[in-house]
Design an enzyme around this catalytic site. Structure first.
Site, PDB file in Angstrom:
ATOM      1  CG  ASP A  94      -2.272   0.494   1.009  1.00  0.00           C
ATOM      2  OD1 ASP A  94      -2.389   1.605   0.472  1.00  0.00           O
ATOM      3  OD2 ASP A  94      -3.240  -0.206   1.367  1.00  0.00           O
TER       4      ASP A  94
ATOM      5  CG  ASP B  37      -4.554   5.679   1.192  1.00  0.00           C
ATOM      6  OD1 ASP B  37      -5.482   4.879   1.361  1.00  0.00           O
ATOM      7  OD2 ASP B  37      -4.423   6.733   1.844  1.00  0.00           O
TER       8      ASP B  37
HETATM    9  C1  GLC Z   1      -8.023   5.331   2.157  1.00  0.00           C
HETATM   10  C2  GLC Z   1      -7.828   4.086   2.973  1.00  0.00           C
HETATM   11  C3  GLC Z   1      -8.460   4.302   4.311  1.00  0.00           C
HETATM   12  C4  GLC Z   1      -7.764   5.460   4.977  1.00  0.00           C
HETATM   13  C5  GLC Z   1      -7.753   6.702   4.098  1.00  0.00           C
HETATM   14  C6  GLC Z   1      -6.757   7.704   4.582  1.00  0.00           C
HETATM   15  O1  GLC Z   1      -9.339   5.588   1.894  1.00  0.00           O
HETATM   16  O2  GLC Z   1      -8.349   2.986   2.306  1.00  0.00           O
HETATM   17  O3  GLC Z   1      -8.437   3.162   5.110  1.00  0.00           O
HETATM   18  O4  GLC Z   1      -8.411   5.765   6.177  1.00  0.00           O
HETATM   19  O5  GLC Z   1      -7.403   6.400   2.781  1.00  0.00           O
HETATM   20  O6  GLC Z   1      -5.460   7.248   4.373  1.00  0.00           O
END
Ligand code: GLC
Ligand code: CA
Length: 558
Positions: free
Chosen positions: A97, A198
């Site tokens: 990620d 992300d």
């Molecule tokens: C994305 C992730 C989530 C996180 C957000 C901020 O939406 O999937 O889990 O809280 O980004 O990083």
């Protein structure tokens, strides 16, 4: 030419909740290593790991304080290398990620940045003077409250679209981009196979950071809609592609809330100069509350008509322009069988298989989120103490305590339907203590149904959801039409409130997919040609002419 990731199926692991190996109640990398044979057995090609890096753990690891170190709760870099090597040996790829819209406020860059206005890292983040003694604009954070926090030391506000511990990085600063690309190339050297990116559509902030649209009586304006797919977004991704992605045969997927078809066609264009594919969100918003102040918090159900219209649009409008990703679930979404299916004991298995069929026969790269292959369900939050996730807890504070828009009891029922904790309850491995997840107290309470719903039971039952997913994955690997066929709704199906029926067709094969979305027995005639072979169904035993509750069938003509 088909790319390897166009035929691949991805399995998503949320490390904190997958398998604990040392009894501290927290899943870890050695735990994932133990479970590689299970993942391999399912038949997937790639594992996506949610963030495994050093973190202040305010937002489940999405607040990274060192991009090149492993979260000690999860293990060490040696554990990671072992995981990577063993996965590779088994023919499984590992996707990490990438969380670079923001860092943690504990990242050394931010610690430096907040020291003084002339610190060399000051412009790694987005700082602004107060306006009339207040926040620089009206933006609310995605996690409630304002998107700005005042820092007394230098008397300016910094921007955070998420929690205040997640300051946004300033992508307009070329030094930030270089630092990120360098880090990505370092991971490439470690041998990883790609990145899930992300909130990658939020990198380019609008000039002047103007106020966002504000709903009547809403405490804040919507900055997200102004930020998403911003002016320099594609420039930044092309630069990333040149400096990093183009050098490797990776899988890349962007998380792009608010993405439209035309935008997706740029991010995931077939020239390959940005990303392989994106996660679109429209089908995840169909059950939002009608009151914009409540947003996702509701117990609404999406209609099949709306869901089908949306998925059909993404199938048809991206065809030959860009590549889709297909998902029902991830660590941010409630469990699909509770959301779009029926999690009662009578229909849970049938409806989970029906939903799997509906999705896995479409064009795109499918993602399976841990426990989806077991038909894991939403959980129940009796009191606020049961709720751990920062998004839900902050929402409670804002909507119940501060704004008094909704009662606490009502919002807890909406959490049952929508909270991200539904996805994060520990993986249910068996009917033993703590579902075999941990010998210690799990960091988040287990779903009470683990004695019925668990991997051991699924593996022992040839008719389980697990083996059904295994068959769907095999079908994708074996039948080209699932990857390259065109997508069409069966004639007049767009009017059908209860059945989703579509075909996939290439020059030598045709697939007909029929899914009953309801608990009713229905009569339908799809004028099947006699050569059509039934290759998959979710009922055992004798076929009927009518469609049984949640029945799914796949016919192949070649
Ligand atoms: C994305 C992730 C989530 C996180 C957000 C901020 O939406 O999937 O889990 O809280 O980004 O990083
Ligand atoms: Ca552990």
């Amino acid at each position: 030419m088909t790319k390897w990731w166009q035929k691949a199926v991805v399995y998503q692991v949320y490390p904190r909740s997958f398998q604990d190996s040392n009894g501290d109640g927290i899943g870890d990398l050695p735990g994932i290593i133990q479970r590689l044979p299970y993942i391999k057995k399912l038949g997937v090609d790639v594992i996506w790991l949610n963030p495994i890096y050093k973190t202040s753990n305010v937002d489940g690891g999405y607040d990274i304080s060192d991009y090149q170190a492993i979260n000690p709760d999860f293990g060490t870099m040696t554990d990671f290398k072992k995981l990577l090597a063993q996965a590779h040996q088994m023919g499984l790829k590992i996707m990490l990620d990438l969380v670079v819209n923001h860092s943690s406020s504990e990242h050394p860059w931010f610690i430096e940045s907040r020291q003084s206005k002339d610190n060399p890292h000051r412009d790694f983040y987005i700082w602004r003077d107060p306006v009339n003694g207040h926040e620089p604009n009206n933006w609310g954070s995605f996690f409630s409250g304002p998107a700005w926090t005042y820092d007394t030391k230098t008397q300016q506000y910094y921007l955070h679209l998420f929690a205040k511990e997640q300051p946004d990085l300033n992508w307009a600063n070329p030094q930030v981009r270089q630092a990120v690309f360098k880090m990505m190339n370092w991971w490439a050297k470690q041998g990883i196979d790609g990145f899930r990116m992300d909130v990658i559509s939020l990198l380019s902030k609008p000039d002047g950071l103007p106020d966002g649209p504000q709903a009547p009586n809403a405490p804040y304006g919507d900055g997200g809609s102004l930020v998403a797919n911003g002016k320099h977004e594609h420039e930044y991704l092309r630069e990333m592609n040149q400096q990093v992605l183009s050098k490797y045969d990776w899988i890349t997927v962007g998380e792009t809330a608010g993405v439209t078809i035309d935008q997706a066609a740029k991010y995931a264009n077939l020239d390959g100069n940005e990303l392989n594919m994106v996660f679109q969100f429209e089908h995840m918003g169909l059950d939002n509350n009608r009151d914009p102040r409540l947003g996702k918090w509701s117990d609404q159900k999406a209609t099949l008509t709306a869901l089908r219209a949306n998925l059909t649009k993404w199938q048809q409008k991206l065809a030959n322009r860009a590549w889709n990703s297909l998902y029902w679930n991830n660590h941010d979404q409630p469990r699909v069988v509770s959301r779009f299916g029926n999690d009662s004991p009578q229909y849970r298995v049938l409806s989970a298989k029906m939903l799997a069929t509906m999705l896995h026969c479409m064009q795109g790269t499918p993602y399976i989120y841990q426990g989806e292959e077991l038909g894991m369900t939403n959980t129940h939050f009796a009191t606020l103490d049961d709720v751990v996730d920062v998004e839900a807890r902050n929402a409670y504070h804002e909507l119940v305590d501060q704004e008094k828009i909704i009662s606490g009891q009502k919002l807890l029922r909406y959490f049952d339907a929508k909270s991200r904790d539904n996805a994060r309850t520990p993986m249910q491995w068996n009917d033993q203590k703590n579902a075999g997840f941990s010998s210690g107290k799990p960091w988040l309470q287990l779903n009470a149904n683990y004695q019925q719903i668990n991997a051991a039971a699924a593996l022992a039952d040839p008719n389980s959801i697990f083996y059904f997913y295994q068959q769907l994955i095999k079908l994708r690997h074996n039948l080209a039409v699932i990857t390259d066929g065109d997508f069409q709704l069966v004639k007049d199906n767009d009017q059908d409130p209860a059945v989703f029926a579509y075909t996939r067709r290439n020059s030598d094969q045709q697939l007909l997919v029929i899914c009953n979305f309801t608990d009713q027995t229905l009569e339908r005639d799809y004028s099947l040609v006699p050569e059509a072979k039934l290759i998959l169904q979710n009922y055992q035993g004798k076929m009927t002419t009518s469609l049984r509750p949640y029945e799914a069938r796949v016919y192949l003509t070649d």
